[in-house]
Design a protein around this motif. Structure first.
Motif, PDB file in Angstrom:
ATOM      1  N   GLY A  98      20.322 -52.184 -10.023  1.00 29.56           N
ATOM      2  CA  GLY A  98      19.018 -51.647 -10.684  1.00 29.56           C
ATOM      3  C   GLY A  98      18.976 -50.222 -11.150  1.00 29.56           C
ATOM      4  N   VAL A  99      19.511 -49.385 -10.499  1.00 29.84           N
ATOM      5  CA  VAL A  99      19.713 -48.228 -11.061  1.00 29.84           C
ATOM      6  C   VAL A  99      21.102 -47.930 -12.153  1.00 29.84           C
ATOM      7  CG1 VAL A  99      21.465 -46.961  -9.273  1.00 29.84           C
ATOM      8  CG2 VAL A  99      19.896 -45.728 -10.511  1.00 29.84           C
ATOM      9  N   ASN A 100      21.978 -48.769 -11.833  1.00 32.33           N
ATOM     10  CA  ASN A 100      23.160 -49.015 -12.887  1.00 32.33           C
ATOM     11  C   ASN A 100      22.617 -49.347 -14.189  1.00 32.33           C
ATOM     12  OD1 ASN A 100      25.453 -47.938 -11.474  1.00 32.33           O
ATOM     13  ND2 ASN A 100      24.951 -49.466 -10.083  1.00 32.33           N
ATOM     14  N   LEU A 101      21.826 -50.290 -14.168  1.00 33.98           N
ATOM     15  CA  LEU A 101      20.886 -51.012 -15.416  1.00 33.98           C
ATOM     16  C   LEU A 101      20.157 -49.709 -16.042  1.00 33.98           C
ATOM     17  CD1 LEU A 101      20.117 -54.419 -14.493  1.00 33.98           C
ATOM     18  CD2 LEU A 101      21.994 -53.729 -15.731  1.00 33.98           C
ATOM     19  N   GLY A 102      19.434 -49.063 -15.145  1.00 36.90           N
ATOM     20  CA  GLY A 102      18.580 -47.961 -15.895  1.00 36.90           C
ATOM     21  C   GLY A 102      19.453 -47.215 -16.566  1.00 36.90           C
ATOM     22  N   PHE A 103      20.673 -46.598 -15.941  1.00 39.70           N
ATOM     23  CA  PHE A 103      21.280 -45.303 -16.496  1.00 39.70           C
ATOM     24  C   PHE A 103      22.115 -46.004 -17.935  1.00 39.70           C
ATOM     25  CE2 PHE A 103      22.587 -43.401 -12.046  1.00 39.70           C
ATOM     26  CZ  PHE A 103      21.348 -42.521 -12.322  1.00 39.70           C
ATOM     27  N   VAL A 104      22.351 -47.330 -17.808  1.00 41.13           N
ATOM     28  CA  VAL A 104      22.703 -47.930 -19.048  1.00 41.13           C
ATOM     29  C   VAL A 104      21.665 -47.939 -19.995  1.00 41.13           C
ATOM     30  CG1 VAL A 104      23.913 -49.868 -20.186  1.00 41.13           C
ATOM     31  CG2 VAL A 104      24.863 -49.138 -17.913  1.00 41.13           C
ATOM     32  N   ASP A 105      20.488 -48.273 -19.657  1.00 42.76           N
ATOM     33  CA  ASP A 105      19.443 -48.078 -20.804  1.00 42.76           C
ATOM     34  C   ASP A 105      19.383 -46.663 -21.331  1.00 42.76           C
ATOM     35  OD1 ASP A 105      18.483 -50.515 -19.845  1.00 42.76           O
ATOM     36  OD2 ASP A 105      16.941 -49.766 -18.703  1.00 42.76           O
ATOM     37  N   VAL A 106      19.519 -45.668 -20.533  1.00 44.29           N
ATOM     38  CA  VAL A 106      19.715 -44.338 -21.035  1.00 44.29           C
ATOM     39  C   VAL A 106      20.666 -44.112 -22.038  1.00 44.29           C
ATOM     40  CG1 VAL A 106      19.990 -41.781 -20.569  1.00 44.29           C
ATOM     41  CG2 VAL A 106      18.603 -43.276 -19.158  1.00 44.29           C
ATOM     42  N   GLN A 107      21.888 -44.672 -21.862  1.00 45.18           N
ATOM     43  CA  GLN A 107      22.841 -44.366 -22.528  1.00 45.18           C
ATOM     44  C   GLN A 107      22.885 -45.047 -23.740  1.00 45.18           C
ATOM     45  OE1 GLN A 107      26.696 -45.144 -20.340  1.00 45.18           O
ATOM     46  NE2 GLN A 107      25.376 -44.560 -18.308  1.00 45.18           N
ATOM     47  N   THR A 108      22.591 -46.322 -23.676  1.00 39.84           N
ATOM     48  CA  THR A 108      22.113 -46.905 -24.921  1.00 39.84           C
ATOM     49  C   THR A 108      21.299 -46.519 -25.883  1.00 39.84           C
ATOM     50  OG1 THR A 108      22.941 -49.153 -23.860  1.00 39.84           O
ATOM     51  CG2 THR A 108      21.631 -49.404 -25.800  1.00 39.84           C
ATOM     52  N   LEU A 109      20.015 -46.113 -25.412  1.00 42.30           N
ATOM     53  CA  LEU A 109      18.846 -45.338 -26.308  1.00 42.30           C
ATOM     54  C   LEU A 109      19.329 -44.070 -26.747  1.00 42.30           C
ATOM     55  CD1 LEU A 109      15.940 -45.262 -26.879  1.00 42.30           C
ATOM     56  CD2 LEU A 109      15.383 -43.941 -24.669  1.00 42.30           C
ATOM     57  N   MET A 110      20.055 -43.228 -26.290  1.00 42.20           N
ATOM     58  CA  MET A 110      20.458 -42.072 -26.402  1.00 42.20           C
ATOM     59  C   MET A 110      21.501 -42.316 -27.609  1.00 42.20           C
ATOM     60  SD  MET A 110      18.684 -39.706 -25.229  1.00 42.20           S
ATOM     61  CE  MET A 110      17.383 -39.973 -24.344  1.00 42.20           C
ATOM     62  N   VAL A 142      18.265 -35.127 -18.953  1.00 43.38           N
ATOM     63  CA  VAL A 142      19.423 -34.648 -19.124  1.00 43.38           C
ATOM     64  C   VAL A 142      20.219 -34.976 -20.242  1.00 43.38           C
ATOM     65  CG1 VAL A 142      21.631 -33.744 -17.917  1.00 43.38           C
ATOM     66  CG2 VAL A 142      19.856 -33.938 -16.720  1.00 43.38           C
ATOM     67  N   ALA A 143      20.206 -36.302 -20.619  1.00 41.76           N
ATOM     68  CA  ALA A 143      21.029 -36.776 -21.650  1.00 41.76           C
ATOM     69  C   ALA A 143      20.462 -36.524 -22.954  1.00 41.76           C
ATOM     70  CB  ALA A 143      21.001 -38.411 -21.533  1.00 41.76           C
ATOM     71  N   ALA A 144      19.029 -36.261 -22.977  1.00 38.11           N
ATOM     72  CA  ALA A 144      18.440 -35.936 -24.076  1.00 38.11           C
ATOM     73  C   ALA A 144      18.401 -34.498 -24.398  1.00 38.11           C
ATOM     74  CB  ALA A 144      16.710 -36.368 -24.133  1.00 38.11           C
ATOM     75  N   ALA A 145      18.327 -33.669 -23.405  1.00 35.99           N
ATOM     76  CA  ALA A 145      18.517 -32.173 -23.645  1.00 35.99           C
ATOM     77  C   ALA A 145      19.689 -31.921 -24.010  1.00 35.99           C
ATOM     78  CB  ALA A 145      18.195 -31.532 -22.343  1.00 35.99           C
ATOM     79  N   ARG A 146      21.141 -32.626 -23.749  1.00 33.44           N
ATOM     80  CA  ARG A 146      22.288 -32.450 -24.079  1.00 33.44           C
ATOM     81  C   ARG A 146      22.447 -32.690 -25.663  1.00 33.44           C
ATOM     82  NH1 ARG A 146      24.973 -29.675 -20.654  1.00 33.44           N
ATOM     83  NH2 ARG A 146      25.077 -30.196 -18.732  1.00 33.44           N
ATOM     84  N   GLN A 147      21.577 -33.704 -26.149  1.00 36.88           N
ATOM     85  CA  GLN A 147      21.605 -34.059 -27.500  1.00 36.88           C
ATOM     86  C   GLN A 147      20.783 -33.253 -28.334  1.00 36.88           C
ATOM     87  OE1 GLN A 147      22.792 -38.888 -26.982  1.00 36.88           O
ATOM     88  NE2 GLN A 147      21.094 -38.355 -28.544  1.00 36.88           N
TER      89      GLN A 147
END
Length: 378
Positions: free
Chosen positions: A293-305, A18-23
């Motif tokens: 665990g899932v919170n770290l994963g979501f932060v991974d996504v935010q940092t990567l994007m 979703v984050a990648a699509a929005r970008q």
């Protein structure tokens, strides 16, 4: 337009899509199982539940995902408490930082379903369920799928869990160990109304905790040695949970339960120069004590994007790895310190824990900072 292929359509992979699509990227999401939204919604809660802190809830709102989550499958909590083996307790409340809640308990299936429903609205997204990769040709950046179709990519994101096939294909090594413990999860219907608060109590054999799911439904969590839960019958589980929780909760009825082994694992690197990057459990799996665990994963996504939006691909992947390796390893070490410190049989570690909790309880700025960190605001 950069084509991003994401392997793994679970919580972190679907949110990344979703984050990648929005970008504005071209996105293909590959999921080996059935599409999460192919079946009607179950009225019962599934055992797979996540605690999503407030900052990540707000991020999911910005992505347009949160409004699609079934309101019957999440529950806001405004407080949490921790009790040591020596019966010292410290309470944390959202009100201490003038916030309405610390975060939410949400059913994983409901959140994944919401992500997939949002993804179906994008013209730049292709969803491929029941799809596996037969061959990874990373040098030429293409994949051979199980239907013999070839798929080209500019960036391949591994969001395929702790046993990541993407990591193996990129020859990214892992380091970790087993805790020789299992975490038992149970859904229980409770007669007495529950407060909107989660709590955890430490003891010699392992901690136990409660996550409220609604006013009369809870997820009961009980950590014990691998040998205790691995072969336990349903009757033994029910007896053990009633002995542990009934004195606090009163009467309750178990609906379902399951257990899983605890393991700590991290990737030795987060990306490969051939256009491969790991996120979520594919990059790091930690002790579930604090539900991070899932919170770290979501932060991974935010940092990567954010990194992808700011620079060219290779630089972005280096930036992502540098930032998230530090963040994730700090959290891993913190979870280990809590796990071993709170369970220690030795006086000095337990004394240190007790003194630390006393300081937290008495010094308001420290307590407020911990609450903000629990909400995702560092």
């Amino acid at each position: 337009m950069m084509h991003i292929v994401i392997v793994g359509g679970g919580l972190v992979g679907a949110a990344a899509a979703v984050a990648a699509a929005r970008q504005g990227y071209q996105v293909t999401l590959l999921e080996r199982g059935a599409a999460p939204d192919h079946q009607p919604v179950s009225q019962e809660w599934d055992l797979r539940i996540s605690s999503v802190h407030q900052k990540n809830v707000e991020w999911l709102e910005q992505l347009g995902v949160w409004t699609q989550v079934d309101s019957a499958k999440y529950f806001s909590y405004a407080g949490l408490s921790v009790t040591t083996r020596d019966r010292q307790t410290v309470e944390f409340a959202a009100a201490d930082v003038a916030a309405p809640r610390l975060g939410v308990m949400v059913e994983n299936d409901a959140l994944v379903r919401a992500c997939w429903q949002v993804l179906r609205e994008f013209e730049n997204v292709t969803l491929r369920a029941e799809t596996e990769i037969k061959t990874y040709e990373l040098e030429s950046q293409h994949l051979l799928l199980n239907n013999d179709e070839t798929l080209l990519f500019d960036l391949l994101i591994g969001a395929d869990g702790a046993n990541s096939a993407v990591a193996r294909a990129a020859e990214i090594g892992m380091r970790g160990w087993d805790y020789d413990m299992r975490c038992l999860l149970a859904i229980a219907e409770v007669e007495q109304p529950l407060a909107a608060k989660t709590w955890e109590v430490f003891r010699a054999e392992g901690p136990y905790a409660l996550l409220p799911l609604n006013d009369h439904l809870a997820c009961l969590i009980d950590y014990r040695a691998e040998a205790v839960w691995s072969d336990a019958s349903t009757e033994q589980v029910e007896q053990a949970l009633h002995e542990t929780f009934a004195p606090v909760l009163g009467a309750f009825t178990l609906q379902k339960h399951a257990s899983f082994p605890l393991r700590r694992q991290r990737a030795l690197r987060y990306f490969d120069s051939r256009g491969v990057v790991l996120i979520g459990d594919a990059a790091h799996s930690i002790h579930p004590l604090a539900g991070q665990g899932v919170n770290l994963g979501f932060v991974d996504v935010q940092t990567l994007m954010s990194a992808l939006a700011a620079s060219e691909l290779r630089t972005a992947l280096k930036t992502y790895e540098r930032k998230q390796t530090l963040v994730n390893q700090q959290m891993m070490r913190m979870m280990d310190a809590i796990h071993f410190g709170f369970r220690s049989e030795h006086l000095l570690p337990r004394l240190a824990v007790g003194l630390g909790l006393q300081a937290v309880a008495k010094i308001k700025p420290i307590k407020q900072q911990i609450i903000k960190a629990a909400m995702g605001w560092s």
